[in-house]
Design an enzyme around this catalytic site. Structure first.
Site, PDB file in Angstrom:
ATOM      1  N   SER A   3      -9.684   1.567   2.782  1.00  0.00           N
ATOM      2  CA  SER A   3      -8.768   2.473   1.542  1.00  0.00           C
ATOM      3  C   SER A   3      -7.939   1.699   0.981  1.00  0.00           C
ATOM      4  CB  SER A   3      -7.916   3.224   2.634  1.00  0.00           C
ATOM      5  OG  SER A   3      -7.363   2.353   3.860  1.00  0.00           O
ATOM      6  N   SER A  39     -10.659  -0.617   7.043  1.00  0.00           N
ATOM      7  CA  SER A  39      -9.832  -0.058   5.524  1.00  0.00           C
ATOM      8  C   SER A  39      -8.749  -1.279   5.036  1.00  0.00           C
ATOM      9  CB  SER A  39      -8.340   0.729   5.549  1.00  0.00           C
ATOM     10  OG  SER A  39      -9.718   1.869   5.181  1.00  0.00           O
ATOM     11  N   LYS A  89       0.778  -1.219  -0.115  1.00  0.00           N
ATOM     12  CA  LYS A  89      -0.149   0.055   0.064  1.00  0.00           C
ATOM     13  C   LYS A  89       0.348   1.373  -0.171  1.00  0.00           C
ATOM     14  CE  LYS A  89      -3.981   1.830   2.576  1.00  0.00           C
ATOM     15  NZ  LYS A  89      -4.552   1.532   3.459  1.00  0.00           N
TER      16      LYS A  89
END
Lengths: 106, 497
Positions: free
Chosen positions: B153, B177, B78
């Site tokens: 997210s 997330s 990420k």
């Protein structure tokens, strides 16, 4: 659980978006001020549900798991070198970050 | 089975055994990324050269006799996690050109275990969002229906693993997330106990909630990834000095002797008949595996959203103060230093980040601090207490991961409707508990023309990751929901076995 203490209510006043944006150092357009005023007002209405909770006898939680102060010996250890760090600077002057004037000229 | 579709455990076994090299795995995955990522958009940066160099190092180590738990396993990182020399943006314009000068501990540990970072994955800006639509730098689509969001997210990491562009995705979970995109993309999304995984090198959103964890296609892979990344780190004073059990060797195949709590307040009838049926079936399956279902109550959980939307913005308004145009990232010039700050932050942050900074600044400002921030911290205590009480009568709690399957782009136009996506995941985050989402069935969303995956959320007491992953493994092995459908990538050739 019944309690004699009065529960303080949350604020019902309108959020002053311009003032808060000043505190947060974010320039907003007039459109943004208007939009955020509505959106943040809506969110605060939802958040105000917390006023229904009696928290008069409850301790605040900053963090959930065990925690204590962590100290280390006051010995220098390797860190990022100056050039690596300054290479990302938007503007530099020699070994320094350069910023606009902070203190007014005489 | 095509190389790209193999599990992390499978790849590591083959690379350690010498039947395939890390270089071959890496080349296959990079070729697949080049073929499909134009459609899926998982990555903001693909690390072709970096990955090949890392693969060469792994091949040398294996040749020298090392056995690596993640040998040659392609990894999606990420983009809020630092990796030396790679662009690390947090999905924000303010960091669009920032090169990380150091590597996050969790990423470093994955590399040490043999994993190969193949790309930096898209995300909602600064991890604020539930659909990846808040990324300022790219659009990520759900590999099971490209007209739908991958969740957020950690949407890029999830989409990458679902589309076989990586075997493991690293995500971060502040209010859901990892779990929500896991559910939306037919994956296991696992958030360990707060403090289990070092946050050093993770760009901070809400420090008392942020936790790194894996997104994988199997529970076993989640366990292996967790073992590699977890553990105390002197660079993160909130990381926990505690033994990390070898969970991947203790994965159970039944639930005998376990009591699983079903939350009275999380009535799934309101979620629609099809979704309700999926969760009812999931609870019955837990029972069929030998678990005893018990009713538990979390009376304060309904206040989770309100609590979270004070605490997380408050912490973010403080954490994001560092983006001021002085030391790194974007700068927009102004007449004086304040104007420079204000213009830089106006141009560098997107609308959701601005909203949260403003709410947080307001909640922490003089006169409102006690009414908002402290009150929310007290509510947080009540929510954590609810779980403690519930766990007195059960070992694990089962709940929905989300209230619906993945939605279409632009479906959540007002901010609060997006916040509601995290309704079921936020209470566990506030309590710091380990929690995961595991595939539990498929529903056809209104207006949709194909079935989309749903996730069952399991949670357990602090530091009981072993129990949690073990139970999820038993459920996964019995139900095998994930294998019902393959990702649909339109006309794009998918390397299938």
């Amino acid at each position: 659980m019944p309690t004699n203490r009065s529960i303080p209510t949350l604020s019902s006043e309108k959020i002053d978006v311009r003032y808060v944006a000043k505190l947060a150092r974010i320039a907003l357009t007039d459109d943004e001020v208007e939009r955020f005023e509505t959106q943040l007002g809506d969110l605060l209405e939802h958040v105000n549900a917390l006023a229904k909770l009696d928290v008069s006898q409850v301790a605040a939680t900053a963090q959930v798991v065990e925690s204590r102060n962590v100290e280390r010996d006051d010995e220098p250890t390797p860190c990022l070198d100056r050039e690596t760090v300054l290479a990302q600077a938007p503007q530099r002057q020699g070994a320094f970050f350069r910023v606009p004037r902070i203190i007014a000229a005489d | 089975m095509e190389i790209t579709e193999r599990s992390a455990a499978h790849i590591a076994r083959d690379v350690n055994g010498g039947t395939i090299s890390a270089r071959e795995v890496t080349d296959a995955v990079l070729a697949h990324i080049d073929a499909v990522d134009g459609d899926v958009g998982s990555y903001l940066t693909v690390l072709h050269e970096h990955a090949r160099a890392a693969a060469a190092r792994v091949d040398e180590r294996v040749k020298a006799g090392e056995k690596l738990p993640l040998a040659g396993v392609p990894l999606a990182v990420k983009d809020n996690m630092c990796l030396t020399g790679t662009r690390t943006t947090a999905g924000s314009k303010i960091l669009e050109r920032w090169q990380a000068p150091y590597t996050a501990t969790a990423v470093e540990r994955m590399i040490e275990a043999g994993a190969i970072p193949v790309g930096k994955a898209n995300m909602d800006e600064f991890a604020m969002g539930s659909s990846c639509e808040n990324s300022a730098l790219g659009v990520t689509k759900n590999p099971y229906d490209l007209s739908r969001v991958p969740g957020g997210s950690s949407g890029g990491s999830a989409a990458a693993v679902a589309a076989f562009e990586a075997a493991i995705g690293m995500g971060s979970d502040t209010g859901g997330s990892i779990r929500e995109p896991g559910a939306f993309c037919n994956l296991v999304g696992f958030k360990p106990t707060y403090g289990r995984v070092s946050r050093y090198g993770l760009i901070a959103f809400a420090s008392s909630l942020d936790q790194i964890g894996p997104l994988t296609r199997t529970v076993e892979d989640a366990a292996i990834a967790y073992e590699a990344m977890a553990g105390w780190d002197r660079m993160d004073s909130t990381s926990i000095k505690r033994y990390v059990e070898p969970v991947s060797r203790e994965l159970r195949t039944d639930l005998r002797g376990l009591k699983i709590g079903i939350v009275k307040e999380f009535d799934t009838k309101a979620l629609g008949a099809e979704t309700h049926a999926v969760y009812e079936q999931a609870y019955r399956d837990l029972q069929a595996l030998g678990a005893e279902l018990v009713d538990v109550t979390l009376p304060t959980a309904d206040y989770g959203l309100a609590t979270y939307y004070l605490i997380a913005p408050a912490e973010c308004s403080s954490n994001l103060a560092r983006f001021d145009g002085v030391r790194y990232g974007l700068r927009v010039e102004g007449a004086d230093v304040n104007e420079m700050y204000e213009k830089t932050r106006a141009a560098g942050f997107g609308p959701e980040v601005k909203r949260r900074i403003l709410i947080g600044t307001y909640a922490l400002s003089s006169g409102y601090y006690d009414a908002y921030y402290v009150r929310a911290q007290k509510a947080r205590t009540l929510i954590a207490d609810d779980f403690r009480k519930a766990f007195a009568s059960c070992d694990l709690i089962a709940a929905p991961a989300t209230s619906s399957p993945a939605f279409q782009f632009n479906a959540k136009s007002d901010p609060y409707s997006m916040y509601l996506m995290d309704y079921y995941t936020i209470p566990m985050s506030l309590a710091g508990l380990p929690a995961l989402s595991v595939p539990c069935g498929w529903v056809t969303p209104p207006g949709g023309d194909c079935e989309m995956p749903m996730g069952l959320q399991l949670t357990s007491p602090l530091f009981t990751e072993s129990l949690l992953l073990g139970a999820a493994h038993a459920y996964e092995q019995k139900t095998k929901h994930a294998s019902k459908h393959k990702p649909l990538l339109g006309e794009v050739p998918v390397h299938r076995g």
